[in-house]
Motif scaffolding. Sequence first.
Motif, PDB file in Angstrom:
ATOM      1  N   GLU A  96       0.845  -1.209   0.000  1.00 26.35           N
ATOM      2  CA  GLU A  96       0.000   0.000   0.000  1.00 26.35           C
ATOM      3  C   GLU A  96       0.881   1.260   0.000  1.00 26.35           C
ATOM      4  OE1 GLU A  96      -2.657   1.990   3.316  1.00 26.35           O
ATOM      5  OE2 GLU A  96      -3.314  -0.075   2.905  1.00 26.35           O
ATOM      6  N   ASP A  97       1.872   1.275   0.922  1.00 28.11           N
ATOM      7  CA  ASP A  97       2.767   2.443   0.997  1.00 28.11           C
ATOM      8  C   ASP A  97       3.569   2.588  -0.291  1.00 28.11           C
ATOM      9  OD1 ASP A  97       1.875   3.140   3.433  1.00 28.11           O
ATOM     10  OD2 ASP A  97       3.572   2.316   4.571  1.00 28.11           O
ATOM     11  N   ASP A  98       3.939   1.461  -0.888  1.00 24.99           N
ATOM     12  CA  ASP A  98       4.688   1.496  -2.134  1.00 24.99           C
ATOM     13  C   ASP A  98       3.869   2.212  -3.208  1.00 24.99           C
ATOM     14  OD1 ASP A  98       6.819   0.909  -3.869  1.00 24.99           O
ATOM     15  OD2 ASP A  98       5.702  -0.775  -4.708  1.00 24.99           O
ATOM     16  N   HIS A  99       2.595   1.831  -3.273  1.00 26.87           N
ATOM     17  CA  HIS A  99       1.684   2.447  -4.247  1.00 26.87           C
ATOM     18  C   HIS A  99       1.505   3.927  -3.926  1.00 26.87           C
ATOM     19  CE1 HIS A  99      -1.518   2.755  -7.152  1.00 26.87           C
ATOM     20  NE2 HIS A  99      -2.296   3.294  -6.231  1.00 26.87           N
ATOM     21  N   GLU A 100       1.371   4.238  -2.626  1.00 31.00           N
ATOM     22  CA  GLU A 100       1.179   5.628  -2.182  1.00 31.00           C
ATOM     23  C   GLU A 100       2.397   6.471  -2.547  1.00 31.00           C
ATOM     24  OE1 GLU A 100      -1.284   7.144  -1.136  1.00 31.00           O
ATOM     25  OE2 GLU A 100      -0.696   8.863   0.082  1.00 31.00           O
ATOM     26  N   LEU A 101       3.594   5.905  -2.303  1.00 33.20           N
ATOM     27  CA  LEU A 101       4.830   6.627  -2.636  1.00 33.20           C
ATOM     28  C   LEU A 101       4.860   6.974  -4.121  1.00 33.20           C
ATOM     29  CD1 LEU A 101       7.556   4.708  -0.605  1.00 33.20           C
ATOM     30  CD2 LEU A 101       7.335   7.196  -0.735  1.00 33.20           C
ATOM     31  N   GLU A 102       4.468   6.000  -4.937  1.00 32.74           N
ATOM     32  CA  GLU A 102       4.480   6.211  -6.388  1.00 32.74           C
ATOM     33  C   GLU A 102       3.484   7.305  -6.765  1.00 32.74           C
ATOM     34  OE1 GLU A 102       4.610   2.583  -8.655  1.00 32.74           O
ATOM     35  OE2 GLU A 102       3.378   3.491 -10.223  1.00 32.74           O
ATOM     36  N   ARG A 103       2.300   7.227  -6.191  1.00 28.37           N
ATOM     37  CA  ARG A 103       1.245   8.199  -6.480  1.00 28.37           C
ATOM     38  C   ARG A 103       1.704   9.608  -6.104  1.00 28.37           C
ATOM     39  NH1 ARG A 103      -3.165  10.153  -4.555  1.00 28.37           N
ATOM     40  NH2 ARG A 103      -2.665   9.478  -2.422  1.00 28.37           N
ATOM     41  N   LEU A 104       2.313   9.719  -4.910  1.00 26.33           N
ATOM     42  CA  LEU A 104       2.768  11.031  -4.427  1.00 26.33           C
ATOM     43  C   LEU A 104       3.863  11.586  -5.333  1.00 26.33           C
ATOM     44  CD1 LEU A 104       2.872  10.413  -0.572  1.00 26.33           C
ATOM     45  CD2 LEU A 104       1.237  11.809  -1.836  1.00 26.33           C
ATOM     46  N   HIS A 108      15.062  10.665  -3.376  1.00 29.15           N
ATOM     47  CA  HIS A 108      15.132  11.211  -4.731  1.00 29.15           C
ATOM     48  C   HIS A 108      15.057  10.068  -5.755  1.00 29.15           C
ATOM     49  CE1 HIS A 108      16.116  13.929  -7.935  1.00 29.15           C
ATOM     50  NE2 HIS A 108      17.095  13.119  -8.333  1.00 29.15           N
ATOM     51  N   GLU A 109      15.777   8.979  -5.444  1.00 29.21           N
ATOM     52  CA  GLU A 109      15.802   7.820  -6.340  1.00 29.21           C
ATOM     53  C   GLU A 109      14.394   7.217  -6.482  1.00 29.21           C
ATOM     54  OE1 GLU A 109      17.934   6.741  -8.251  1.00 29.21           O
ATOM     55  OE2 GLU A 109      17.671   4.592  -8.615  1.00 29.21           O
ATOM     56  N   LEU A 110      13.696   7.094  -5.337  1.00 32.53           N
ATOM     57  CA  LEU A 110      12.329   6.541  -5.361  1.00 32.53           C
ATOM     58  C   LEU A 110      11.433   7.382  -6.279  1.00 32.53           C
ATOM     59  CD1 LEU A 110      11.633   5.594  -1.641  1.00 32.53           C
ATOM     60  CD2 LEU A 110      11.147   4.145  -3.610  1.00 32.53           C
ATOM     61  N   GLU A 111      11.576   8.696  -6.150  1.00 32.64           N
ATOM     62  CA  GLU A 111      10.745   9.602  -6.942  1.00 32.64           C
ATOM     63  C   GLU A 111      11.076   9.418  -8.423  1.00 32.64           C
ATOM     64  OE1 GLU A 111      10.376  13.517  -5.313  1.00 32.64           O
ATOM     65  OE2 GLU A 111      10.367  14.386  -7.331  1.00 32.64           O
ATOM     66  N   ARG A 112      12.383   9.369  -8.730  1.00 32.14           N
ATOM     67  CA  ARG A 112      12.833   9.234 -10.120  1.00 32.14           C
ATOM     68  C   ARG A 112      12.281   7.938 -10.718  1.00 32.14           C
ATOM     69  NH1 ARG A 112      16.907   7.731 -12.922  1.00 32.14           N
ATOM     70  NH2 ARG A 112      17.802   6.523 -11.214  1.00 32.14           N
ATOM     71  N   LEU A 113      12.403   6.859  -9.931  1.00 34.45           N
ATOM     72  CA  LEU A 113      11.946   5.553 -10.417  1.00 34.45           C
ATOM     73  C   LEU A 113      10.436   5.558 -10.658  1.00 34.45           C
ATOM     74  CD1 LEU A 113      14.031   3.138  -8.169  1.00 34.45           C
ATOM     75  CD2 LEU A 113      14.334   3.576 -10.595  1.00 34.45           C
ATOM     76  N   ALA A 114       9.694   6.172  -9.723  1.00 28.31           N
ATOM     77  CA  ALA A 114       8.232   6.208  -9.865  1.00 28.31           C
ATOM     78  C   ALA A 114       7.860   6.939 -11.155  1.00 28.31           C
ATOM     79  CB  ALA A 114       7.624   6.916  -8.663  1.00 28.31           C
TER      80      ALA A 114
END
Lengths: 330, 330
Positions: A57-65, B60-66
């Motif tokens: 869920e948090d993984d999806h939320e992180l992506e959405r944000l 930053h990496e998480l954001e880039r990947l998303a």
Amino acid sequence: MREPSVRAAALVLCILSYLLVGAAVFDALESEAESGRQRLLARKRGELRRKYGFSAEDDHELERLALQAEPHRAGRRWKFAGSFYFAITVITTIGYGHAAPGTDSGKVFCMFYALLGIPLTLVTFQSLGERLNALVRRLLLAAKRCLGLRRPRVSTENMVVAGLLVCAATLALGAAAFAHFEGWTFFHAYYYCFITLTTIGFGDFVALQRDEALQRKPPYVAFSFLYILLGLTVIGAFLNLVVLRFLAASTGALERAARHAGPLRLGAPESRGRCPARRPARPGGPASVSHRVHQLEVWARDNLGFSPPASPRAVGGGRAGGPLARRKSI
Amino acid sequence: MREPSVRAAALVLCILSYLLVGAAVFDALESEAESGRQRLLARKRGELRRKYGFSAEDDHELERLALQAEPHRAGRRWKFAGSFYFAITVITTIGYGHAAPGTDSGKVFCMFYALLGIPLTLVTFQSLGERLNALVRRLLLAAKRCLGLRRPRVSTENMVVAGLLVCAATLALGAAAFAHFEGWTFFHAYYYCFITLTTIGFGDFVALQRDEALQRKPPYVAFSFLYILLGLTVIGAFLNLVVLRFLAASTGALERAARHAGPLRLGAPESRGRCPARRPARPGGPASVSHRVHQLEVWARDNLGFSPPASPRAVGGGRAGGPLARRKSI
């Protein structure tokens, strides 16, 4: 089947074949690279997920944000400068999508704004393009006089070559400038200028999105806006060169309607005054329309440097030649 | 200052004022909502960052990947169907940006593809639009005959009203369909259809991006492609209604050039044969061009339902009237 219908059918076949070829080539060029990127991304995201042990869920939320936050990285997009930038992308139909109305009232206004703005923009760039062509023609005439030519003439070829040079210069200048300001490679900046001035506007490269440029770099903002508007004028100049093609295209409609409407009185009062006895007996109103239009085209080609397409009366050539002739003109 | 230059200057003033007004309204409508979204996102991301204790680098990496992973959520974009979809967005200049060439070779091909494809598309939709208008005109005539009218005529107003109804129906039909298939509200689906058929193509709403529709729902894929192409034909039909405006716009150029080029021989061979003695003495070639163009316009308006704009000879009216007259036609 009437000639205009044959022409339309031929054009539809052309465009479908063109789409099929394009799809095949893009598939061949991009599909492999896409799979590679996809695998790499999946691996990297897997590593980070394991490292921090996100819940799904948090993984999806992180992506959405991350996705929702992305546009904000360019700073405020809807302050006056950003809104002006957005308004340009609406009425020119560039539509990068770097900013899109988030509120429903914004969406409604955007639709009405485009409804009036797009035709206004179309007419303006057509008009500016016509002025630019007239200027180029005068410059070419002056240049030929300087070279000591008697009775200098500006041919279609002269205008097209000059137009191509102006377009190439516009793109190269823009590419150099944006490569400098945005830190892109010259090739990527050139691609950005091309995709922008053709109004495709993917939004994969968008100027003014780094370091809050919209708020902090007014001269660069002004340059970007001016470049887009002047660049579209140069494109408009090219489109304007094919204005008489529309006249030729409309001849078919004129003729068909004339068949219902009877002879067309294009004889003009003065000629009526001259040969009154002959007019009523004169046949072929429709033919005389197309004849005059043809004369207009020939005269325009000889005197203005316009090169009209095959007239709809000669669709045998127009069928395959139509689109090709027009492609040549861009 | 010459009349066409005055007209161009007036149009530039119009468009600049229109952009300023648009910028002010978009600022007022969107700026507040943007700040709100920005604060909310910052808060949520802060919470997750504290919960998992990311390093700034990993954050930053998480954001880039998303961001990089986002386009892949729609499944493979560059298989044949996806590439066909992309090719449509290139040559129609919609350019959603949901997919954009990732390789340099793809970018180069894309530029050449657009260079030939955009004019071909322009000509095709103009031609299809003309056919559609002819069909609408025939249907209106038939309808008036059914109503028992003698000598039925199709006026500009009839054509414009019919065109508006066809456009409204096209948008409403598309909105209903995409709302159903994509799970959007009717309003959002309507906004998507409008932004697509005007070729703005922000890419904030893009069909075929859910549940790997491109691979798994061939009928819906076919419907979407067909809807875009037919929808653009309907828009082309409207643009085609203003074809004769281009003729009128070009009159100015014809006349100016004619001043350099001497009298225009539009008299046509047959009239030359009829009144040989008068032709050399006949003055005012340029005037006779505009006279014939005016006659063409008047005749076309009466017989085709076209409503030409103020001719450049009467720019007093054309100055403000030009864009307004054209706005009316959309």
